[in-house]
Design a protein around this motif. Structure first.
Motif, PDB file in Angstrom:
ATOM      1  N   ASP A 187      -8.945  -2.350   1.783  1.00  0.00           N
ATOM      2  CA  ASP A 187      -7.649  -2.739   1.924  1.00  0.00           C
ATOM      3  C   ASP A 187      -7.235  -3.678   2.524  1.00  0.00           C
ATOM      4  O   ASP A 187      -6.803  -4.710   2.792  1.00  0.00           O
ATOM      5  CB  ASP A 187      -6.117  -1.901   1.454  1.00  0.00           C
ATOM      6  N   THR A 227       1.194   4.283   5.786  1.00  0.00           N
ATOM      7  CA  THR A 227      -0.222   4.282   5.258  1.00  0.00           C
ATOM      8  C   THR A 227      -1.162   5.071   5.442  1.00  0.00           C
ATOM      9  O   THR A 227      -2.251   5.582   5.147  1.00  0.00           O
ATOM     10  CB  THR A 227      -0.417   2.583   4.980  1.00  0.00           C
ATOM     11  N   VAL A 246       0.782  -1.655   0.266  1.00  0.00           N
ATOM     12  CA  VAL A 246      -0.081  -0.105  -0.254  1.00  0.00           C
ATOM     13  C   VAL A 246       0.753   0.890  -0.128  1.00  0.00           C
ATOM     14  O   VAL A 246       0.633   2.102  -0.788  1.00  0.00           O
ATOM     15  CB  VAL A 246      -1.305  -0.079   1.271  1.00  0.00           C
TER      16      VAL A 246
END
Length: 482
Positions: free
Chosen positions: A339, A154, A109
């Motif tokens: 995600d 992230t 990510v």
């Protein structure tokens, strides 16, 4: 039926989240809690004991005592997750494998963003970890912090929460016993150098190399587990364990006994008198320990003739509710949730296909979940369809055999149920048919197809709901991940 003390403990936790009380503040005395919840001092003390064991807050006794805010909201959420995983016996190998999968997803990510800010933060992270640690304890702490910092890079709260909770749990159940400090420091230096290689690979935006280095890191940690041993809680030098009260240590011992002896649900452990002799503690200490375990449904106490303590079925629902309330206080984004689900569900489908082969019992259980969801297609109440369908990936994770993966998949899907509802029977049908393709691949033992079908399922059925710049953008990201 949930005991009143457990209900009060949950409500105290919710209040701490919603009010955002500052650290160091004593927010309620015993007398105030008795008046607020209209209950006895004994029940309040039971509730406070649960709150303390779960790491939600501390309890001060004596003059000026009461409920003391000792943790940030995130720390309290991490503590709650870790407390459940430890008592419900999430396996050591499972913890390492799950954190490894999260490490890989976090790196992916971060690389996907490919921004100057990402590069700058990676450079800062590299500079921080290039400095050698002064001792072994500092090295171990810095290794844990490495992945937490990467997760924070992230911006995805789910990753940060899971990695922090898993690492806290690992620290509490593993005791590393080096032959000598010098050799341990050499190992720590090699591990530090390896993590710097991971950062360098990320800075060169080289995903294949990054992935390979992370896989190697996971294998090294699994090898290190072979050189560790489990200690009885009272022998532990870890400060998180050694400072626990006797009742909490007794709860840990009993939970570990259930696991090590592979006791099945309903197995009678013993009467209160038998347990007092077995653990050598006072009656109040034993009862406090049992209340902690009962709060998670790990044990069940039956009073009266023929009663006693029996093995229960660990239930994380209260933990999920509490942690979701914390997550709901954050400015999170829907694609963070996607995600997180990709990281969990794709690996679970692949592992389930690898593990299930043609095991008829596991395969039948998966198809039963499909049929249960199918029965709600024509129902006007989409809540039931949402909840039943959400059980399918949890069942897939169970078949995959990783206790930690199953736990966090349950958390992710509990969040889905709390914020998402199907809008039509056509939508329900599409999702169920998509899951059926995933399960067909698992039943066939086809790992690659199970992985691809899970990606496609998440892309086709959940990407349209994401609040991102465009549907095409998220589909592109998913395709790149696949």
């Amino acid at each position: 039926m949930i005991k009143k003390s457990a209900q009060i403990a949950d409500q105290i936790g919710e209040a701490l989240i919603e009010m955002g009380w500052p650290l160091g503040q004593t927010v309620r005395t015993e007398s105030e809690l008795m008046a607020e919840y209209e209950t006895s001092r004994a029940v309040v003390r039971e509730a406070l004991s649960l709150v303390e064991h779960r790491g939600i807050a501390n309890v001060k006794t004596g003059r000026g005592g009461g409920l003391h805010v000792a943790y940030t909201r995130k720390e309290a959420a991490v503590n709650e997750l870790s407390a459940y995983m430890e008592l419900a016996d999430c396996q050591r190998d499972d913890l390492v494998l799950m954190t490894g999968a999260m490490h890989a997803k976090v790196a992916e990510v971060a690389l996907r963003e490919c921004s100057d800010e990402t590069a700058s933060r990676l450079e800062a992270l590299r500079a921080m970890f290039a400095l050698p640690a002064s001792d072994l304890a500092e090295s171990i702490e810095s290794f844990d912090q490495f992945w937490i910092e990467l997760a924070q890079l992230t911006g995805n709260t789910y990753f940060s929460l899971l990695i922090s909770a898993c690492q806290k749990t690992l620290r509490s159940i593993i005791y590393f016993e080096p032959r000598d400090v010098a050799s341990a420091m050499e190992h720590a230096d090699r591990s530090r150098a390896h993590k710097l290689k991971i950062i360098d690979a990320m800075l060169s935006w080289n995903w294949p190399l990054t992935s390979s280095l992370i896989d190697h890191d996971v294998q090294q940690r699994l090898e290190a587990l072979k050189r560790t041993r489990l200690l009885a809680p009272e022998q532990h030098t870890n400060p998180d364990i050694s400072r626990l009260k006797l009742s909490h240590l007794t709860a840990l011992k009993l939970a570990r006994d259930i696991t090590e002896n592979e006791l099945e649900k309903g197995h009678r452990i013993g009467s209160e008198e038998e347990l007092l002799k077995r653990f050598g503690v006072s009656r109040p200490v034993l009862r406090e320990a049992l209340r902690t375990l009962e709060a998670y449904s790990i044990v069940k106490m039956k009073s009266g003739r023929g009663g006693g303590l029996s093995v229960g079925q660990p239930d994380p629902s209260h933990t999920f509710d509490w942690v979701l309330k914390y997550l709901n206080t954050l400015p999170t984004r829907m694609h963070y949730h996607l995600d997180f689900r990709i990281a969990l569900e794709v690996q679970a489908a692949e592992q389930a296909a690898k593990r299930v082969g043609r095991n008829e019992t596991d395969v039948a259980g998966l198809y039963e979940r499909i049929e249960a969801a199918q029965s709600h297609i024509s129902s006007p109440h989409t809540e039931a369809a949402t909840a039943t369908t959400a059980r399918i990936p949890v069942e897939i994770a169970r078949v995959a055999g990783n206790t930690v993966q199953t736990f966090f998949t349950g958390l992710a899907l509990a969040n889905v149920v709390s914020v998402f509802r199907f809008k039509s029977s056509q939508e329900i049908t599409r999702v169920i048919n998509s899951y059926r393709l995933v399960i067909d691949a698992i039943a066939a033992g086809d790992e690659g197809r199970a992985r691809r079908q899970t990606y496609q399922h998440l892309r086709d059925n959940y990407a349209p709901y994401l609040q991102v710049r465009s549907e095409d953008q998220i589909k592109l990201k998913l395709a790149q991940s696949a």
